[in-house]
Enzyme design. Structure first.
Site, PDB file in Angstrom:
ATOM      1  N   CYS A  42       0.804  -1.217   0.000  1.00 20.46           N
ATOM      2  CA  CYS A  42       0.000   0.000   0.000  1.00 20.46           C
ATOM      3  C   CYS A  42       0.840   1.271   0.000  1.00 20.46           C
ATOM      4  O   CYS A  42       1.989   1.283   0.440  1.00 20.46           O
ATOM      5  CB  CYS A  42      -0.915   0.062   1.224  1.00 20.46           C
ATOM      6  SG  CYS A  42      -2.065  -1.286   1.318  1.00 20.46           S
ATOM      7  N   GLY A  98       1.339  -0.006  -5.035  1.00 21.77           N
ATOM      8  CA  GLY A  98       0.057  -0.706  -5.098  1.00 21.77           C
ATOM      9  C   GLY A  98      -0.661  -0.336  -6.369  1.00 21.77           C
ATOM     10  O   GLY A  98      -1.037   0.814  -6.540  1.00 21.77           O
ATOM     11  N   ASN A 128      -1.287   1.491   5.422  1.00 16.48           N
ATOM     12  CA  ASN A 128      -0.151   0.797   4.822  1.00 16.48           C
ATOM     13  C   ASN A 128       0.495  -0.023   5.920  1.00 16.48           C
ATOM     14  O   ASN A 128       0.984   0.535   6.904  1.00 16.48           O
ATOM     15  CB  ASN A 128       0.839   1.823   4.241  1.00 16.48           C
ATOM     16  CG  ASN A 128       2.143   1.211   3.744  1.00 16.48           C
ATOM     17  OD1 ASN A 128       3.173   1.865   3.736  1.00 16.48           O
ATOM     18  ND2 ASN A 128       2.124  -0.049   3.332  1.00 16.48           N
ATOM     19  N   GLY A 129       0.478  -1.330   5.782  1.00 20.40           N
ATOM     20  CA  GLY A 129       1.045  -2.192   6.806  1.00 20.40           C
ATOM     21  C   GLY A 129       0.202  -3.433   6.977  1.00 20.40           C
ATOM     22  O   GLY A 129      -0.539  -3.810   6.060  1.00 20.40           O
ATOM     23  N   TYR A 182      14.220  -2.397  -2.380  1.00 23.09           N
ATOM     24  CA  TYR A 182      13.333  -2.568  -3.529  1.00 23.09           C
ATOM     25  C   TYR A 182      12.076  -1.701  -3.519  1.00 23.09           C
ATOM     26  O   TYR A 182      11.690  -1.171  -4.550  1.00 23.09           O
ATOM     27  CB  TYR A 182      12.924  -4.035  -3.655  1.00 23.09           C
ATOM     28  CG  TYR A 182      11.878  -4.287  -4.695  1.00 23.09           C
ATOM     29  CD1 TYR A 182      12.159  -4.105  -6.052  1.00 23.09           C
ATOM     30  CD2 TYR A 182      10.590  -4.674  -4.345  1.00 23.09           C
ATOM     31  CE1 TYR A 182      11.197  -4.322  -7.027  1.00 23.09           C
ATOM     32  CE2 TYR A 182       9.621  -4.889  -5.310  1.00 23.09           C
ATOM     33  CZ  TYR A 182       9.922  -4.717  -6.639  1.00 23.09           C
ATOM     34  OH  TYR A 182       8.984  -4.916  -7.597  1.00 23.09           O
TER      35      TYR A 182
END
Lengths: 498, 498, 498, 498
Positions: free
Chosen positions: A31, A57, A132-133, A271
Site C-alpha cells: 500500500c 500498489g 499501509n502495513g 526494492y
C-alpha cells in the site's frame, strides 16, 4: 493490511498462497497513502500524490475528501490514472481535506468493498482511514468484535480499527488511540475526520510516512516522491509511535504510546521505495548504489559486462560496475507498454518463450561473460527465465548477483510474501539456487554487508536495527494471529460482483 | 425501506422530497422480492422472477445465492435484464438457494452500497436479506445501535435488522424474531441463511408476499406474476405476522408475533400490482375494472369516447366504458421504446411540447367529448400535460375520472410519496384541481365507492379494513421516527462513486 | 435495403434465412428515415423523430448533420435513446440540416459499417443518404461497378446508389436522378448534400414518406408520428416518383421519372406503421379497427371474450369486439421491461415454459370461449405458444382471427420476410394451420375483405391497388437479382469487430 | 501514411500542424507493421508482434486474418494490449495468415475508419493492407481517382493504393505492381490477400522491413524486436524495391521496380527503432552508444556527472560517459505508470510545476555540474522543462548534448514533424537555442560526426547515404503534393463518432 482469508477462497486456504500472474518473483509492497489538508482542490493533489506512489500498489485506488459538510468518495479497481484523471471525478471529490490509498490485491479477486480508504459512520461523525502495513492480531480482535455484535463489511484488517473506534468513547483522536492500543502490527495510517487529517506510524516505525508542506497546507505521504510531484517540500518523517493531527490551526503532534526502538523495514531501501525518494534521511538511489558496490567487494566477478535486471536492479548494477570497473550496459530492454492483462498465450505459443516484458539486447551479450544484478530472489521463477534469455542471446557465462541477503522468511508486516515453503532460499543455499536458476554462479550480499552499505559496521542488536525479519527471522512484533493455532476468525464466504 | 435521509443530501432536507424526472405523477412501489430453495439453477429463476416484478422497482437489482459452501452475490444499478441476463453472471451465482430484490431509488443518486439484498457476516454465518416496505422506527433504533458501537454501512432501514440480529443470540430464526420484535413498520422480507430461505410478513400484512411451488421447490415472491413467469403454481399468501422457513426438509411456519387485524395496502389493487397478479385472493385486473365501473356509477359523463391514460388506466377505463356504455378507444399511444434517460431537450426544443412518452391518436379525439380515465393524481403535472395534449388533438371537452380517492396524505409504509405539501389533493378540492389540470370536469371515486368495488358495503372500522392512509390519514402503524421531533439519526454524509 | 448476403455468412447461405431470437412471428419493417432543414439544433430534432420511428428499426441508428462547413456523423448499434440522448453526442452533431435512419439487422451480426446514413465523399462534395426499402437489382449493378473499379465498403444496397452517383456527372440532383434511373426496387430516401436535404420516393410509392413543417423548417419523415413528437404539422405525402429538394430557398419538387400507378404497401396499415400515424390520408388505428370489424363479419365466432395479442392486435380486436358485440378484455399482459437480450434459459428452465414477454390474465380466461385477434401469422411459432398459454390459463375454446390474409409470399421491397418455405401459409390452408398452432378454429380476413375495409369494393386491377405481393404473389417491381440465376455479386467475407 | 488533411479540420489548415499534448518534443514514427503466414493462431502472434512494435504507434491498432474462407478483422483506438489481449478477440480473428498495424494519429481526432489494415473488396476478392511510410503524391492521385468515380472512405493515403488496384487488372500482385508504379513516397507495406501475405519496401528503402521465420512460418515485421518477442529468427531485410509473396509454397521475391540507391532513414537509428533491434545490419543500441561517444569527442564537457533524459537518451549518454570518463547516473526518474490521459491539472495546480512523467533524483544532482544527454530537440518545450527541473534540484551548471544534428527540416516520409516554422532549429543556432532552453551550453553532433559514428568517413554523396532530409533538407523523393501549388484534393469534412 489484509492478511485475512480472502472472500471466495476456502477457509483452509492459506491467505498468502496466491500467485501473481505477471511478476511472481518480487515481493510486493501492499500500500501507499497520501493525505492533505488545506487546498481547495485537495483531491486533485491526492490523485497526483497517489500517482507518484503507484509502485506501492497498482490494483486499486481510492480517495475520500471532506468539503466541510459531507464526505465524497471514489474508489476503483485499477490504477490511479485510469480512474482519477478526469475532471468529472475530481470535481465530485470536492473538499479542502482529502486522503487516498493505493493497494495491491493479494488474492485473485480484489473486490471493491475492500478498496480503501474505508469509510465508517461513527457516532461522532464520518471517518475515513487508509492503511499501509498489516495488523498481526486482527483475527483475534475481530473474533471478539463479532461476538459482541459488530458487523464487518470487508475482509480487511483495517476495519478492525474502525470497529474498535466505534466501541470506544470520546473524540476521534481519543477513540483512535484507544483502538491502536489494542492492535499489534506494522502500520502507517492516514485518516480523515470532520475537518482533520490524521497521520499515525506504529511504535516501531516499520513502514514509512513523511510530512510535507505546500504553501500553508500540510501533507502526509508514504514517500517523498509524492511530495516532489506536486512541488511540495519535505518537512520530516512522522516518528514511530507519533500521531499527527492536521487541521485549520496547523499541525499538532501526540505521542500516546510508550517509546520503543525503531525498526524500519530495510527492504524499502532495497526494492520497495522509489529511487528518487529520500527515506529515513537517506537517498534510496544512493543506498542502492552503495549496496551494489559492497556486493562487488563481497562477490566480485571476472566478467566483461554488468547488466541490470530492469528497472529495479539498475542502481545496484551501476554501483557494482563502478566498484568492479566493468562496463555497465543495458543488456535487457524492458517493454514499457506491458499491459497488466496481455493475452494469455495458448500452450502452443507459450512454449515459444514469449517475452512480453523483457528482451535481450543481443549485441551487448553475445560471446561475453555477464554479471546480472538483481535486487532479490523470491521464488526464482523470473530469475530462471532471465538467465535463460541471456544465455539464449549468446552469453558465455552468466553470474547472478543479488543486492539483498537470501529472502528465507515470510513478512507479516505489510508485504505480500509467499508462504515460507515457496521461497527459493527457504531450503536452498546459494549454490543449489544457482543450479535451479541456471546461473554459473550466484551470490547474495551478506546481512552484515547490507548493514555496512547502510553505514553501520555490521548487524548488531546493540546498535540501531532495521526490520530485517525476511532475511533473519527476527520478528520484532508478535505474530498473534499466527500463534494462536486456531483458524482465522469465522468469515462467511461471499463472492461479489458489481 | 429507505425513509432515511439519503447520502449526498443535507440533513435538513426532507428525505422524500425528491423529484422523479421521468414520471412525477405516480406513487412508486419501492421494492419487489423473490426467493427460492431447491433448484440447482436457483439464481436463473430468481432473475426471471425479478424480471416479472420489475414494475415494483426499476433502478437497482440484486441476487444472492448460496451453494452449500459460500454466498455468491451480484448487485447492480439498472434493470434486471440489463445485468442478470448473461450466462456469465448467472453461472457465477451458483447455488440451490437464492433471494433477489428490485428497488427504486428515492433519491437522485442511488449508490451501490444501498442495493439489496444486504449481506451481513453474522457470528453464526452469512445472512442476506431483501426488504419490501419501510420501518417507521428505524432512526430511533439506529441511534441506539450506533451508540453501542454498531457501524452502519448503508443508509437503508434494512440494515437496522441485521445489526439487531448481530447483537442478539441463538439461531438465525431466534435472532430474526428478536430483531423484528423491536422494529415497527410495514415489511415483507425474504432472507437467505446457511441452507435456509426465510420469508416474513409484518403483523398487519401491509405489503404482499406469496408462497409458490415449482416441482418440489418452494418459492417466495411479492406477486403471483413472478410465479407465472417460471410456470410455478401459487400456493397461498404468507399470512400477516407469519415467518416461513424453507429448507431441505420443506417448509415450516412460525407465528411469533401477537395476532393483529390485517391492513393490506389498497393501493396495490389500484396501481402497484401487475394486473395479471392475484393479490389477497382477488384478480387485480378484475378489481380495477370493478373500480372503473363503480366510478362510472358515481361520476358518469355524457361523453363520446372513453380513453385510458396508458397503461395503468386501461382496466378501469374498460370498466368505466362498459358500465357507461360509451365506446372505449386507445386515444393515447405510448412509445414503448422510451429510454429512461432520453435527451433533455434544450429550451428551444422543449417549448415545442415534445412528446417522448405519449402521442395523441388524433383520429379518435378530434371533435369529440372525451372521458379520460387514470388511476391517481399525485402532483398533477402529468395530468395537466395529458389534458393539454388531448385538447390540442381537437377534443371538444375533456372530463377526467380517477379510479382512486384523492391522495391527500403521504405514505410511510414503503411507497415513495412526496411530502404532503406537494400532493395536489392536499389543499385542493376536485373543482380547483380540475382547473389546475385544465379539465372540464374531474371526479374521484369515493372512499366508500372504493370499498364497495372491493366487495364491502362501505369503509367501516367494524369491518375488515385496508391500509388506506394515503386517502384517509388513518395510519395503522405508529410513525415513531416522525413523531420524536428530533432530526433523523446522525448520518455522515458520504457520496460515493465507483 | 440489405437483401445482400451478410458478412460473416457463407455465400451459399440464403440471405434472409435468419432467425430472430426474440420475436420470430412478425415481419419486420427494415427502416425509418427522417430529415430536416433549418433549425440550429437539427440533430436533436432528428433524434426525436427517429425515436418516434423506433418501431421501424431497432438495431441501429445514425444521424449525419451539416453545419455549413463540415458533416458531422454519429452511428451506433442499438436504439436511438441509448446512443442519441446525451447532450455530448447531440452537441457534436451541430448543423442546421440533418438526416437520420433507424434500421433492423437482418443477420445475426449487424456491423457498424452498414449502419446508415451512408456517407460518400463525391467529387462535388460530401453526400449522406438514408434508405427505407430494398433495391431489387442491386447485385447486378454492383457487379458492373466492381468490374469498373469501384470499391464497396458496405454490404448494403444503398451503397450502389452512391457509387452510381460517383460515376455520374453534374450537380448532386443530376447525379441522383442518373443513379435512380438505373435502380429498381422500393425506396424512400432522405439525403443530405452541401446545404440541401433531399427526399425521394420510388415511382410506385411502395414505402411511405411525408413532408412536415415546424415553423419555417421543412421535414421529411417515414410517418406522421415523427412529426407529432416535435409538434410539427403534417403538410402532405411525398408523391410516388417525386424528388423534393429542401434548402435555404424553401422546398422544390421534381418529377424526373415517368408516371406509374401507385402501389403502396398495404402491410403498413396492417402492422408496420404506428397506430397514431396517418398514412396515405388514412388513420392507421381506424383502418385497423375497420379491418377487425370486417373480420368479425367474415369470420364471426360464438365466444365469450375477445382478447388481442398485444400490442399490435389491439385495434383490430377492438373493431372485432365492437362489431361482434363480445366483451373486449386484456387477457394477455405484456411485460414492458423485456430486454432484448434477456437470459437464454438453460434447457432445464426452458421446458418450464418461461414467459418473458407475455402472461395470461387468468381471471379473464378461465372457463371461457376466447377469440384471439392478431395481425398476421408468419412462421406460426409465437401463435402456437400464445394459444397454448391461453389454454393453460383455463380457456374452454380458443378461436384465432387474423386481420390479414395468409402471408404466403416473401417480400423483396424492404420487409424482412423468411424464405417462402418458412411461411406457415406457404403449404398450409387455414384448417391445417389451426391444427399446427393448436387453435379450435382459425380464420384470416380475405383479400377482398381487406380491400373493403380500406374503402374499395374488392381487389380489382382496374381500380387502385396496393402492393399486396406477400398475400397475392403479384410483384409490381421486377425481381432482377432473383431472376438472373447467378449467385449474388462476389463479396469478400469480412467479419469485423471494433 | 496520412499526410492528408485530417477530417474535422478546415481545408486551409496545414495537415501536420498538430499538437501532441503529452510529448511535444519528439518526432513520431507513424506506424509499425507485422504479417505472418502459416501458424493456426496467426492473429495471436501478430498481436504479440504489434505489442513489440508499440513504440512505433500508440494510438490505434488493427489486425486482419484470413481463415481460408473469410477475412476477420478487429480495429481499435488505443494500444495493442488494451484491445488484443483477450481470448475472445483473438479467437474471432481465426486464420492461418494475418497482418497487423499500429499507428499514430497525427490529428486530435483519430477515427476508426482510418485505422489500418484497410480492407477492400476487390474484384478478385478481399484485400487488406497496412502501411508504414507516407506517399508524397497521394493528393494528386486521389484527385484523378475521384474524377473517375472512385469513392474514398478514409482520409489515409493508403486507400489510394487500393483504389489504384481496383482500377487495374490481373492478379493481386499484378495490380499491386501497377498501383505502386504510380505512387511516390516512402513505404513499407504488408498486405493480405486470399491465402497470401505480401511485403513491399519502396525503391529507396526509407522505412525498415525485415523477414523472419518461426518454424516453417514466414514473418514480415518493421523491426527485429517483433521477431524476438515470439522467439522467431531473423532472416534478412526486405530489400529496397522488393516485393515478397508468402504463401503455402513458401516465399517468393519479385523486383519489378528499377534499381535505385538506398536511402534508409537515419533517424531510425537515432530515436525511432527500439534499442534491442538490429536495423540494416547494425545494433541500434550500439549505434547510439557510438553516436554518444562521437558527441563526447566533438562536444566535450568538464562536468561531474552525465545524466540521460530517459529513456531514449540512455544509450547515447552511456557512450558519452564512457568516452568522457565522467560518471553516469540516473539523475531523472521516469514514472512508468504515466497514463496517456492523466488529469489536466487546473491552473492553480499547474503552476506548481507538476511532474507527472519525470522526477529529478536530487541526490545525484545537487551541487554538481551536469551533462544532460538527449537524442533530439524538436520544439524545445520538453528540454526547457527538464533543464529547469535539473536546476531546481540544485545543479550548478547544466550542459545539454544532443545525439543528432539540429532538426531543421520537416519529414514527409512517414514521420510526424511539425511545420518547419515550429522547429526550434529552424531559425536558431545552438547558442540561441541554449538560451531558449535555459542551458549553460548546448551542442549537437555534426552531420559528418553522425556519419562517422555510423562507420563512414563523412557525409559524402559519392558514398552510400542515409535519408537525412530532416537535418540537411536533401529530399530524395519528389514532394509532388507539396509542389503542385494547389490545395490538397477536395475532401468533404466529416467528423464521425461511434
Amino acid at each position: 493490511m489484509s492478511a485475512e482469508p480472502k472472500e471466495g477462497t476456502s477457509l483452509s486456504m492459506s491467505p498468502t498462497l496466491t500467485t501473481h500472474p505477471y511478476d511472481d518473483d518480487h515481493l510486493r509492497e501492499e500500500c501507499g497513502v497520501f493525505g492533505i489538508y488545506g487546498p481547495e482542490d485537495s483531491a486533485a493533489l491526492v490523485a497526483l500524490g497517489l500517482h507518484a506512489l503507484q509502485h506501492r500498489g497498482q490494483e486499486a485506488a481510492g480517495i475520500v475528501a471532506f468539503d466541510g459538510r459531507q464526505f465524497n468518495a471514489h474508489r476503483a479497481l485499477g490504477q490511479v490514472a485510469d480512474h482519477f484523471s478526469s475532471e468529472k471525478v475530481i470535481d465530485r471529490l470536492s473538499g479542502h481535506a482529502a486522503i487516498g490509498h493505493v493497494r495491491y490485491s493479494t488474492a485473485g479477486e480484489t473486490v471493491l468493498r475492500n478498496v480503501q480508504p474505508l469509510f465508517a459512520d461513527l457516532e461522532f461523525g464520518g471517518f475515513a482511514i487508509a492503511h499501509n502495513g498489516n495488523l498481526t492480531n486482527a483475527y483475534t480482535l475481530r473474533r471478539g468484535l463479532v461476538k459482541r455484535g459488530s458487523l464487518f463489511q470487508s475482509t480487511t484488517d483495517t476495519e478492525v480499527i474502525t470497529h474498535l473506534m466505534a466501541t470506544g468513547s470520546g473524540t476521534v483522536v481519543d477513540r483512535l488511540v484507544q483502538a491502536l492500543r489494542q492492535v499489534e502490527g506494522a502500520y502507517s495510517l492516514v485518516a480523515l475526520a470532520h475537518d482533520r487529517v490524521i497521520g499515525v506510524r506504529d511504535p516501531l516505525g516499520v513502514r514509512p510516512l513523511v510530512i510535507g508542506k505546500l504553501g500553508t497546507s500540510h501533507i502526509l505521504a508514504s514517500e517523498t516522491c509524492a511530495l516532489d510531484i506536486i512541488g511540495a517540500e519535505f518537512v520530516r518523517d512522522v516518528e514511530p509511535g507519533e500521531i499527527v493531527v492536521i487541521g485549520s490551526n496547523g499541525i499538532e503532534s501526540l505521542r500516546p504510546f510508550p517509546q520503543q526502538k525503531k525498526r524500519f523495514c530495510i527492504f524499502e531501501f532495497i526494492y520497495f521505495a522509489r529511487p528518487d525518494s529520500v527515506v529515513e534521511g537517506t537517498s534510496v538511489y544512493d543506498a542502492r548504489k552503495r549496496i551494489g558496490a559492497e556486493l562487488a567487494r563481497e562477490a566480485p566477478s571476472d566478467a566483461d559486462v554488468v547488466i541490470p535486471v530492469p528497472d529495479s536492479g539498475v542502481p545496484a548494477a551501476l554501483g557494482y560496475a563502478e566498484e568492479a570497473k566493468i562496463p555497465f550496459e543495458l543488456g535487457i530492454i524492458r517493454n514499457h507498454y506491458v499491459g497488466r492483462t496481455f493475452i494469455e498465450p495458448s500452450d502452443h505459443i507459450r512454449h515459444l518463450g514469449v517475452r512480453l516484458k523483457h528482451n535481450a539486447n543481443r549485441a551487448m551479450i553475445q560471446g561475453r561473460n555477464v554479471v546480472l544484478v538483481d535486487d532479490s530472489i523470491v521464488r526464482g521463477t523470473t530469475s530462471r527465465k532471465i538467465v535463460e534469455m541471456i544465455r539464449h542471446a549468446g552469453a558465455k557465462q552468466v553470474h547472478m548477483r543479488i543486492s539483498s541477503p537470501p529472502t528465507a522468511h515470510s513478512c507479516f508486516y505489510g508485504i505480500d510474501t509467499p508462504e515460507r515453503e515457496a521461497l527459493l532460499a527457504y531450503k536452498n543455499d546459494a549454490d543449489s539456487m544457482a543450479k535451479l536458476i541456471g546461473a554459473d554462479s550466484l551470490a547474495f550480499i551478506s546481512i552484515d554487508g547490507l548493514y555496512r552499505a547502510m553505514g553501520m559496521p555490521r548487524r548488531d542488536p546493540a546498535l540501531p536495527l532495521y526490520c530485517d525479519a525476511c532475511f533473519t527471522g527476527d520478528y520484532p512484533i508478535p505474530l498473534t494471529d499466527r500463534s494462536d493455532g486456531r483458524p482465522p476468525a469465522q468469515l462467511s464466504l461471499l463472492t461479489e460482483s458489481a
